[in-house]
Motif scaffolding. Structure first.
Motif, PDB file in Angstrom:
ATOM      1  N   LYS A  99      73.866  38.695  87.798  1.00  0.00           N
ATOM      2  CA  LYS A  99      74.207  38.071  86.516  1.00  0.00           C
ATOM      3  C   LYS A  99      73.328  36.848  86.267  1.00  0.00           C
ATOM      4  O   LYS A  99      72.826  36.640  85.155  1.00  0.00           O
ATOM      5  CB  LYS A  99      75.683  37.674  86.499  1.00  0.00           C
ATOM      6  CG  LYS A  99      76.654  38.854  86.436  1.00  0.00           C
ATOM      7  CD  LYS A  99      78.090  38.371  86.480  1.00  0.00           C
ATOM      8  CE  LYS A  99      79.069  39.542  86.453  1.00  0.00           C
ATOM      9  NZ  LYS A  99      80.478  39.064  86.527  1.00  0.00           N
ATOM     10  N   GLN A 102      69.766  38.079  85.556  1.00  0.00           N
ATOM     11  CA  GLN A 102      69.647  38.702  84.243  1.00  0.00           C
ATOM     12  C   GLN A 102      69.522  37.651  83.149  1.00  0.00           C
ATOM     13  O   GLN A 102      68.683  37.778  82.238  1.00  0.00           O
ATOM     14  CB  GLN A 102      70.856  39.597  83.975  1.00  0.00           C
ATOM     15  CG  GLN A 102      70.761  40.386  82.679  1.00  0.00           C
ATOM     16  CD  GLN A 102      71.972  41.269  82.457  1.00  0.00           C
ATOM     17  OE1 GLN A 102      73.094  40.900  82.774  1.00  0.00           O
ATOM     18  NE2 GLN A 102      71.743  42.454  81.900  1.00  0.00           N
ATOM     19  N   GLU A 239      80.487  30.582  85.552  1.00  0.00           N
ATOM     20  CA  GLU A 239      81.208  30.917  84.326  1.00  0.00           C
ATOM     21  C   GLU A 239      81.285  29.724  83.383  1.00  0.00           C
ATOM     22  O   GLU A 239      81.116  29.869  82.166  1.00  0.00           O
ATOM     23  CB  GLU A 239      82.614  31.423  84.680  1.00  0.00           C
ATOM     24  CG  GLU A 239      82.607  32.755  85.420  1.00  0.00           C
ATOM     25  CD  GLU A 239      83.987  33.175  85.882  1.00  0.00           C
ATOM     26  OE1 GLU A 239      84.916  32.323  85.815  1.00  0.00           O
ATOM     27  OE2 GLU A 239      84.152  34.333  86.309  1.00  0.00           O
TER      28      GLU A 239
END
Length: 247
Positions: A99, A102, A239
């Motif tokens: 993640k 990316q 997050e």
């Protein structure tokens, strides 16, 4: 508005906020700057103020590529590690690393393909049309300012958000290297002198023996409470950072 400070100072503040010993963790990327000595009248176009802006732009690219390389090394280590251990915690660390990679990979593509390249082509076209030094200065200044704006480098809080995210990515990769070293596994597999000439059965037995030797220690490390707590911190910070950047 001229941005006060640079990526190095902001990155240092981000490291302090994450409890990193900045004095012992200084790297070349923290000290790298651009210098360009020009004589008059070129100095009218490439001034010290312009160089400051170029430094912000290039240091962002350097830091992006540095973070991407760290995450790519994490992916390579995972390819070695997954052959010996396939627990759920390993899959979760791989997913988090992917993640991060990316996002950074897409941001690098955006900077190069959507910002720098088309604006550079536009600048070259404008240079051909320019008839005076004032026009050259105007076109060049517009090029630099537009690139800074589109690369999120016109406001210090935006720079801080991006640097925090990249610092987190680097720390995650280094954490995986510290908790799950794979160099010894790769060295043991490469140093087997008869590996290339051995039969398929012998290679299978060798791999199995190596797995038996390493899987216990690696599995135990990944399930240590200290690592699990650190990993959960990485997940939460990732997050939070992503939400602030995209929010």
């Amino acid at each position: 508005e001229r941005i006060q400070g640079n990526l190095s100072s902001i990155r240092t503040k981000a490291a302090v906020n994450m409890d990193v010993d900045t004095e012992s963790n200084q790297e070349g990327i923290d000290c790298l700057i651009l210098k360009f000595n020009v004589s008059w009248p070129i100095s009218l176009i490439i001034s010290n103020k312009i160089l400051d802006k170029y430094n912000l732009l290039f240091r962002q690219i350097f830091f992006l590529k540095h973070s991407e390389r760290k995450l790519r090394n994490h992916w390579k280590a995972h390819q070695v590690l997954k052959e010996f251990y396939s627990g759920s915690i390993l899959r979760r660390t791989f997913a988090l690393g992917q993640k991060m990679h990316q996002f950074i990979h897409k941001f690098i593509f955006y900077v190069h393909a959507e910002v720098l390249e088309p604006r550079w082509i536009e600048l070259m076209e404008n240079v051909e049309k320019a008839r005076t030094a004032d026009e050259l200065m105007k076109f060049h200044m517009n090029f630099v300012d537009t690139c800074l704006n589109l690369c999120l480098l016109t406001k210090k809080n935006l720079i801080q958000l991006l640097v925090n995210f990249l610092t987190l990515s680097v720390r995650f990769s280094e954490g995986m290297e510290r908790w799950c070293p794979t160099e010894k596994i790769k060295d043991e597999m490469n140093c087997h002198t008869m590996w290339a000439k051995s039969s398929k059965k012998m290679r299978s037995e060798y791999r199995y023996s190596q797995r038996r030797k390493r899987v216990a220690s690696i599995g135990a490390t990944l399930h240590e409470e200290a690592w699990r707590d650190e990993f959960q911190t990485f997940v939460k910070n990732f997050e939070d950072s992503l939400e602030k950047i995209t929010g």
